[in-house]
Design a protein around this motif. Sequence first.
Motif, PDB file in Angstrom:
ATOM      1  N   PRO A  53       0.685  -1.226   0.056  1.00 49.54           N
ATOM      2  CA  PRO A  53       0.076  -0.040  -0.114  1.00 49.54           C
ATOM      3  C   PRO A  53       0.809   1.364  -0.034  1.00 49.54           C
ATOM      4  N   ASP A  54       1.991   1.125   0.264  1.00 49.18           N
ATOM      5  CA  ASP A  54       3.125   2.362   0.476  1.00 49.18           C
ATOM      6  C   ASP A  54       3.575   2.612  -1.034  1.00 49.18           C
ATOM      7  N   GLU A  55       3.230   3.582  -1.833  1.00 51.46           N
ATOM      8  CA  GLU A  55       3.681   3.571  -3.047  1.00 51.46           C
ATOM      9  C   GLU A  55       5.147   4.096  -3.304  1.00 51.46           C
ATOM     10  N   ALA A  56       5.659   4.690  -2.083  1.00 52.59           N
ATOM     11  CA  ALA A  56       7.061   4.965  -2.058  1.00 52.59           C
ATOM     12  C   ALA A  56       8.028   3.514  -2.360  1.00 52.59           C
ATOM     13  N   GLY A  57       7.513   2.443  -1.745  1.00 53.25           N
ATOM     14  CA  GLY A  57       8.136   1.058  -1.752  1.00 53.25           C
ATOM     15  C   GLY A  57       9.228   1.082  -0.621  1.00 53.25           C
ATOM     16  N   LEU A  58       9.863   0.025  -0.747  1.00 54.00           N
ATOM     17  CA  LEU A  58      10.952  -0.367   0.213  1.00 54.00           C
ATOM     18  C   LEU A  58      12.092   0.763   0.253  1.00 54.00           C
ATOM     19  N   ARG A  59      12.773   1.157   1.211  1.00 55.08           N
ATOM     20  CA  ARG A  59      13.979   1.896   1.195  1.00 55.08           C
ATOM     21  C   ARG A  59      14.987   1.006   1.677  1.00 55.08           C
ATOM     22  N   LEU A  60      15.875   0.509   0.853  1.00 54.81           N
ATOM     23  CA  LEU A  60      16.794  -0.521   1.228  1.00 54.81           C
ATOM     24  C   LEU A  60      18.380   0.277   1.071  1.00 54.81           C
ATOM     25  N   ARG A  61      19.231  -0.360   2.004  1.00 56.89           N
ATOM     26  CA  ARG A  61      20.354   0.277   1.727  1.00 56.89           C
ATOM     27  C   ARG A  61      21.119  -0.307   0.623  1.00 56.89           C
ATOM     28  N   PRO A  62      21.967   0.368   0.041  1.00 57.08           N
ATOM     29  CA  PRO A  62      22.887  -0.527  -1.003  1.00 57.08           C
ATOM     30  C   PRO A  62      23.779  -1.546  -0.519  1.00 57.08           C
ATOM     31  N   ASP A  63      23.557  -2.493  -0.988  1.00 55.17           N
ATOM     32  CA  ASP A  63      24.544  -3.716  -1.017  1.00 55.17           C
ATOM     33  C   ASP A  63      26.032  -3.521  -1.105  1.00 55.17           C
ATOM     34  N   ALA A  64      26.695  -2.987  -0.293  1.00 53.13           N
ATOM     35  CA  ALA A  64      28.169  -2.751  -0.275  1.00 53.13           C
ATOM     36  C   ALA A  64      29.032  -3.404   0.635  1.00 53.13           C
ATOM     37  N   VAL A  65      30.096  -3.707   0.351  1.00 52.87           N
ATOM     38  CA  VAL A  65      31.158  -4.273   1.332  1.00 52.87           C
ATOM     39  C   VAL A  65      31.424  -3.375   2.359  1.00 52.87           C
ATOM     40  N   SER A  66      31.273  -3.820   3.573  1.00 50.25           N
ATOM     41  CA  SER A  66      31.662  -2.801   4.683  1.00 50.25           C
ATOM     42  C   SER A  66      32.950  -3.048   5.447  1.00 50.25           C
ATOM     43  N   GLY A  67      33.578  -4.196   5.105  1.00 48.45           N
ATOM     44  CA  GLY A  67      34.747  -4.545   5.780  1.00 48.45           C
ATOM     45  C   GLY A  67      34.866  -5.914   5.662  1.00 48.45           C
ATOM     46  N   GLU A  68      35.904  -6.522   6.293  1.00 45.27           N
ATOM     47  CA  GLU A  68      36.336  -8.029   6.564  1.00 45.27           C
ATOM     48  C   GLU A  68      36.051  -8.136   7.763  1.00 45.27           C
ATOM     49  N   ILE A  69      35.546  -9.699   8.088  1.00 44.95           N
ATOM     50  CA  ILE A  69      35.422 -10.075   9.399  1.00 44.95           C
ATOM     51  C   ILE A  69      36.677 -10.522  10.029  1.00 44.95           C
ATOM     52  N   ASP A  70      36.942 -10.334  11.064  1.00 44.33           N
ATOM     53  CA  ASP A  70      37.981 -10.649  12.053  1.00 44.33           C
ATOM     54  C   ASP A  70      37.778 -12.133  12.620  1.00 44.33           C
ATOM     55  N   ARG A  71      38.055 -12.920  12.037  1.00 46.36           N
ATOM     56  CA  ARG A  71      37.501 -14.462  12.094  1.00 46.36           C
ATOM     57  C   ARG A  71      38.090 -14.862  13.574  1.00 46.36           C
ATOM     58  N   ASP A  72      39.456 -14.528  13.753  1.00 50.33           N
ATOM     59  CA  ASP A  72      40.104 -14.978  15.152  1.00 50.33           C
ATOM     60  C   ASP A  72      39.350 -14.337  16.250  1.00 50.33           C
ATOM     61  N   ARG A  73      39.179 -12.980  16.104  1.00 52.31           N
ATOM     62  CA  ARG A  73      38.388 -12.119  17.116  1.00 52.31           C
ATOM     63  C   ARG A  73      36.984 -13.061  17.422  1.00 52.31           C
ATOM     64  N   LEU A  74      36.353 -13.353  16.405  1.00 47.89           N
ATOM     65  CA  LEU A  74      34.905 -13.914  16.523  1.00 47.89           C
ATOM     66  C   LEU A  74      34.935 -15.334  17.184  1.00 47.89           C
ATOM     67  N   LEU A  75      36.205 -15.911  16.772  1.00 44.55           N
ATOM     68  CA  LEU A  75      36.385 -17.488  17.334  1.00 44.55           C
ATOM     69  C   LEU A  75      36.613 -17.352  19.089  1.00 44.55           C
ATOM     70  N   ALA A  76      37.266 -16.267  19.156  1.00 40.69           N
ATOM     71  CA  ALA A  76      37.744 -15.951  20.421  1.00 40.69           C
ATOM     72  C   ALA A  76      36.491 -15.833  21.439  1.00 40.69           C
ATOM     73  N   ILE A  77      35.339 -15.406  21.088  1.00 38.47           N
ATOM     74  CA  ILE A  77      34.287 -15.096  22.055  1.00 38.47           C
ATOM     75  C   ILE A  77      33.315 -16.373  21.985  1.00 38.47           C
ATOM     76  N   ALA A  78      33.529 -17.032  21.194  1.00 39.86           N
ATOM     77  CA  ALA A  78      32.803 -18.388  21.168  1.00 39.86           C
ATOM     78  C   ALA A  78      32.920 -19.315  22.175  1.00 39.86           C
ATOM     79  N   PRO A  79      31.965 -20.166  23.009  1.00 41.90           N
ATOM     80  CA  PRO A  79      32.235 -20.842  24.193  1.00 41.90           C
ATOM     81  C   PRO A  79      33.118 -22.035  23.706  1.00 41.90           C
ATOM     82  N   LYS A  80      32.937 -22.637  22.380  1.00 38.75           N
ATOM     83  CA  LYS A  80      33.895 -23.694  22.350  1.00 38.75           C
ATOM     84  C   LYS A  80      34.256 -23.846  20.794  1.00 38.75           C
ATOM     85  N   THR A  81      35.435 -24.117  20.397  1.00 42.21           N
ATOM     86  CA  THR A  81      36.087 -24.034  19.299  1.00 42.21           C
ATOM     87  C   THR A  81      37.024 -25.092  18.972  1.00 42.21           C
TER      88      THR A  81
END
Length: 93
Positions: A53-81
């Motif tokens: 019903p909203d004629e303006a449609g969806l306002r989506l952000r552009p799909d752009a790369v925002s940076g790399e994921i630091d895998r080691d930092r994410l694995l460090a906060i996991a309970p078990k790896t």
Amino acid sequence: MNAEEIEKVAHLARLGLNREEREAYALDLSRILDLVSQMNAVATDGVEPMTHPDEAGLRLRPDAVSGEIDRDRLLAIAPKTRDGLYLVPKVIE
């Protein structure tokens, strides 16, 4: 809707209804069906179908790369790896 129709629908939906529930469902479903018949009676010739019903449609952000994921930092906060993978509890026997 009558009690017989409600019982048939309840059986198909695998619902166990007592007498009071059957009466309440009969009233509710009858009201819903009345509303649907009212909506079907509205003249919609020439009305363009729309997806939203909203004629303006969806306002989506552009799909752009925002940076790399630091895998080691994410694995460090996991309970078990182990070996760079997350270990999770077994959920399927």
